[in-house]
Design a protein around this motif. Structure first.
Motif, PDB file in Angstrom:
ATOM      1  N   ALA A  33       0.410  -0.937   0.082  1.00 27.45           N
ATOM      2  CA  ALA A  33      -0.342   0.374   0.463  1.00 27.45           C
ATOM      3  C   ALA A  33       0.889   1.459   0.053  1.00 27.45           C
ATOM      4  CB  ALA A  33      -1.072   0.084   1.530  1.00 27.45           C
ATOM      5  N   ASN A  34       2.035   0.936   0.775  1.00 25.64           N
ATOM      6  CA  ASN A  34       3.108   2.942   1.157  1.00 25.64           C
ATOM      7  C   ASN A  34       3.407   2.767  -1.016  1.00 25.64           C
ATOM      8  OD1 ASN A  34       2.723   3.541   3.156  1.00 25.64           O
ATOM      9  ND2 ASN A  34       4.116   2.064   4.307  1.00 25.64           N
ATOM     10  N   GLU A  35       3.508   1.209  -0.931  1.00 21.89           N
ATOM     11  CA  GLU A  35       4.414   1.099  -2.506  1.00 21.89           C
ATOM     12  C   GLU A  35       3.695   2.168  -3.615  1.00 21.89           C
ATOM     13  OE1 GLU A  35       5.888  -2.725  -4.098  1.00 21.89           O
ATOM     14  OE2 GLU A  35       7.171  -2.420  -1.998  1.00 21.89           O
ATOM     15  N   GLY A  36       2.676   1.830  -3.852  1.00 26.43           N
ATOM     16  CA  GLY A  36       1.323   2.156  -3.768  1.00 26.43           C
ATOM     17  C   GLY A  36       0.858   3.511  -4.092  1.00 26.43           C
ATOM     18  N   ALA A  37       0.794   3.895  -3.017  1.00 25.34           N
ATOM     19  CA  ALA A  37       0.604   5.246  -1.994  1.00 25.34           C
ATOM     20  C   ALA A  37       1.563   6.106  -2.938  1.00 25.34           C
ATOM     21  CB  ALA A  37       0.341   6.121  -1.207  1.00 25.34           C
ATOM     22  N   LEU A  38       2.888   6.092  -3.115  1.00 28.39           N
ATOM     23  CA  LEU A  38       3.914   6.924  -3.317  1.00 28.39           C
ATOM     24  C   LEU A  38       3.844   6.882  -4.931  1.00 28.39           C
ATOM     25  CD1 LEU A  38       6.642   7.934  -2.418  1.00 28.39           C
ATOM     26  CD2 LEU A  38       7.411   5.769  -3.198  1.00 28.39           C
ATOM     27  N   LEU A  39       3.694   6.110  -5.524  1.00 31.27           N
ATOM     28  CA  LEU A  39       3.655   5.394  -7.280  1.00 31.27           C
ATOM     29  C   LEU A  39       2.373   6.388  -7.676  1.00 31.27           C
ATOM     30  CD1 LEU A  39       4.554   2.001  -8.656  1.00 31.27           C
ATOM     31  CD2 LEU A  39       6.023   3.995  -8.946  1.00 31.27           C
ATOM     32  N   LEU A  40       1.498   7.039  -6.803  1.00 34.18           N
ATOM     33  CA  LEU A  40       0.267   7.043  -7.386  1.00 34.18           C
ATOM     34  C   LEU A  40       0.626   8.569  -6.948  1.00 34.18           C
ATOM     35  CD1 LEU A  40      -2.565   5.039  -6.133  1.00 34.18           C
ATOM     36  CD2 LEU A  40      -1.712   6.141  -8.530  1.00 34.18           C
ATOM     37  N   ALA A  41       0.665   9.204  -5.431  1.00 32.83           N
ATOM     38  CA  ALA A  41       0.748  10.494  -5.296  1.00 32.83           C
ATOM     39  C   ALA A  41       2.683  11.174  -5.981  1.00 32.83           C
ATOM     40  CB  ALA A  41       1.406  10.450  -3.770  1.00 32.83           C
ATOM     41  N   THR A  42       3.512  10.207  -6.354  1.00 35.65           N
ATOM     42  CA  THR A  42       4.767  11.232  -7.600  1.00 35.65           C
ATOM     43  C   THR A  42       4.257  11.308  -8.685  1.00 35.65           C
ATOM     44  OG1 THR A  42       5.678   9.542  -7.220  1.00 35.65           O
ATOM     45  CG2 THR A  42       6.093  10.736  -5.245  1.00 35.65           C
ATOM     46  N   ALA A  43       3.462   9.901  -9.484  1.00 34.54           N
ATOM     47  CA  ALA A  43       3.352  10.173 -10.982  1.00 34.54           C
ATOM     48  C   ALA A  43       2.207   9.378 -10.975  1.00 34.54           C
ATOM     49  CB  ALA A  43       4.913   8.876 -10.873  1.00 34.54           C
ATOM     50  N   GLY A  44       1.419  10.148 -11.179  1.00 30.03           N
ATOM     51  CA  GLY A  44       0.027   9.690 -10.720  1.00 30.03           C
ATOM     52  C   GLY A  44      -0.840  10.920 -10.587  1.00 30.03           C
ATOM     53  N   ARG A  45      -1.493  11.035  -9.687  1.00 29.12           N
ATOM     54  CA  ARG A  45      -2.409  11.547  -9.624  1.00 29.12           C
ATOM     55  C   ARG A  45      -2.196  12.991  -7.488  1.00 29.12           C
ATOM     56  NH1 ARG A  45      -8.001  14.038  -9.849  1.00 29.12           N
ATOM     57  NH2 ARG A  45      -7.808  16.002  -8.815  1.00 29.12           N
ATOM     58  N   PRO A  46      -1.341  13.885  -7.523  1.00 29.32           N
ATOM     59  CA  PRO A  46      -0.333  14.975  -6.884  1.00 29.32           C
ATOM     60  C   PRO A  46      -1.258  15.534  -5.774  1.00 29.32           C
ATOM     61  CG  PRO A  46      -0.109  16.100  -8.904  1.00 29.32           C
ATOM     62  CD  PRO A  46      -1.322  14.709  -9.471  1.00 29.32           C
ATOM     63  N   ILE A  47      -0.819  15.021  -4.139  1.00 30.54           N
ATOM     64  CA  ILE A  47      -1.352  15.250  -3.203  1.00 30.54           C
ATOM     65  C   ILE A  47      -0.783  17.129  -3.348  1.00 30.54           C
ATOM     66  CG2 ILE A  47      -1.525  15.301  -0.551  1.00 30.54           C
ATOM     67  CD1 ILE A  47      -1.191  12.112  -1.266  1.00 30.54           C
ATOM     68  N   HIS A  48      -2.149  18.109  -3.197  1.00 30.19           N
ATOM     69  CA  HIS A  48      -1.192  19.359  -2.725  1.00 30.19           C
ATOM     70  C   HIS A  48      -1.675  19.887  -1.608  1.00 30.19           C
ATOM     71  CE1 HIS A  48      -1.798  19.373  -7.544  1.00 30.19           C
ATOM     72  NE2 HIS A  48      -2.723  19.220  -7.520  1.00 30.19           N
ATOM     73  N   ARG A  49      -0.799  20.358  -1.536  1.00 27.40           N
ATOM     74  CA  ARG A  49      -0.354  21.216   0.179  1.00 27.40           C
ATOM     75  C   ARG A  49      -0.215  22.828   0.610  1.00 27.40           C
ATOM     76  NH1 ARG A  49      -0.282  15.799   2.946  1.00 27.40           N
ATOM     77  NH2 ARG A  49      -2.093  14.763   3.315  1.00 27.40           N
ATOM     78  N   THR A  50      -0.235  23.339   1.244  1.00 27.43           N
ATOM     79  CA  THR A  50       0.545  24.344   1.846  1.00 27.43           C
ATOM     80  C   THR A  50       1.014  24.620   2.413  1.00 27.43           C
ATOM     81  OG1 THR A  50      -1.898  25.517   2.283  1.00 27.43           O
ATOM     82  CG2 THR A  50      -1.483  25.442  -0.098  1.00 27.43           C
ATOM     83  N   ALA A  51       2.282  25.544   3.183  1.00 20.13           N
ATOM     84  CA  ALA A  51       2.806  25.526   4.197  1.00 20.13           C
ATOM     85  C   ALA A  51       3.006  27.009   4.503  1.00 20.13           C
ATOM     86  CB  ALA A  51       3.547  25.050   4.436  1.00 20.13           C
ATOM     87  N   LEU A  52       2.803  27.443   5.535  1.00 18.74           N
ATOM     88  CA  LEU A  52       2.389  28.553   5.817  1.00 18.74           C
ATOM     89  C   LEU A  52       3.808  28.618   6.404  1.00 18.74           C
ATOM     90  CD1 LEU A  52       1.449  31.960   5.482  1.00 18.74           C
ATOM     91  CD2 LEU A  52       0.487  31.617   8.096  1.00 18.74           C
ATOM     92  N   VAL A  53       5.028  30.299   6.152  1.00 16.39           N
ATOM     93  CA  VAL A  53       6.082  30.247   6.499  1.00 16.39           C
ATOM     94  C   VAL A  53       6.587  31.322   6.615  1.00 16.39           C
ATOM     95  CG1 VAL A  53       6.994  27.752   5.451  1.00 16.39           C
ATOM     96  CG2 VAL A  53       7.627  29.756   4.271  1.00 16.39           C
ATOM     97  N   GLU A  54       7.136  32.052   7.770  1.00 15.29           N
ATOM     98  CA  GLU A  54       8.333  32.851   7.203  1.00 15.29           C
ATOM     99  C   GLU A  54       9.674  33.115   7.276  1.00 15.29           C
ATOM    100  OE1 GLU A  54       7.755  36.948   8.803  1.00 15.29           O
ATOM    101  OE2 GLU A  54       5.693  35.779   9.311  1.00 15.29           O
ATOM    102  N   SER A  55       9.730  33.952   6.712  1.00 14.95           N
ATOM    103  CA  SER A  55      11.474  34.503   6.679  1.00 14.95           C
ATOM    104  C   SER A  55      11.716  35.387   6.647  1.00 14.95           C
ATOM    105  CB  SER A  55      11.661  34.004   4.687  1.00 14.95           C
ATOM    106  OG  SER A  55      12.669  33.876   4.541  1.00 14.95           O
TER     107      SER A  55
END
Length: 187
Positions: A33-55
């Motif tokens: 399941a971890n292998e398949g999820a990695l393939l799908l998230a990196t070369a299939g349908r990406p999981i989009h996220r955001t992060a708020l950062v202070e530089s």
């Protein structure tokens, strides 16, 4: 889809009774399941996220800011309540250099790792159409020593589905109305 639903769908494909599954196949199922999820998230349908950062003008360690980061897709500068896309950054390995200010980083993420202790009601982050392919990958990996023909058939179905997700993702990027980047400095 929940982790329990993914397991049950893979189990149906293998035609195994629940008890045999839990004793013999569960550790291998988690790994597949971890292998398949990695393939799908990196070369299939990406999981989009955001992060708020202070530089502060110093390099930011992306493993701390976004530990599930696979690929940075952009940055928006927050000024006076507005977000403006910016290209004024440099990414080197795990370090991100930004001018001083507040930013919202846009990135594609990995699916969080599943373990033997992951509860069955855990919801996967993958898009629903990617989640539907995960039982095919799991079944193909678990059955490749028992019935190679079925395993190859399921893996081919998985790869065709993943290819369709990639095609859809590329077409989505070419549609009109996509966000444009605004550079803060002239190159």
């Amino acid at each position: 889809m929940t982790w329990g639903e993914v397991q049950r769908q893979a189990l149906k494909k293998l035609d195994l009774p629940d008890q045999a599954f839990r004793e013999e196949y569960r550790p291998a199922l988690v790994q597949a399941a971890n292998e398949g999820a990695l393939l799908l998230a990196t070369a299939g349908r990406p999981i989009h996220r955001t992060a708020l950062v202070e530089s502060q003008g110093q390099p930011l360690d992306l493993t701390e800011q976004a530990p599930d980061l696979f690929r940075l897709t952009g940055a928006d500068r927050l000024e006076e309540g507005e977000e403006r896309p910016t290209l004024d950054y440099k990414w080197e390995g795990e370090q991100l250099w930004l001018p001083p200010g507040t930013y919202r980083l846009r990135y594609d993420a990995y699916e969080p790792q599943l373990t033997l202790d992951t509860p069955e009601d855990h919801t996967l982050s993958l898009a629903p159409e990617a989640q539907a392919l995960l039982p095919l990958y799991i079944a193909s990996q678990l059955y490749k020593h028992d019935n190679v023909q079925l395993a190859v058939l399921w893996r081919n179905e998985f790869e065709m589905g993943r290819e369709l997700l990639q095609l859809e993702q590329r077409q989505r990027g070419r549609e009109s109305g996509q966000a444009a980047f605004v550079a803060e400095r002239w190159f």
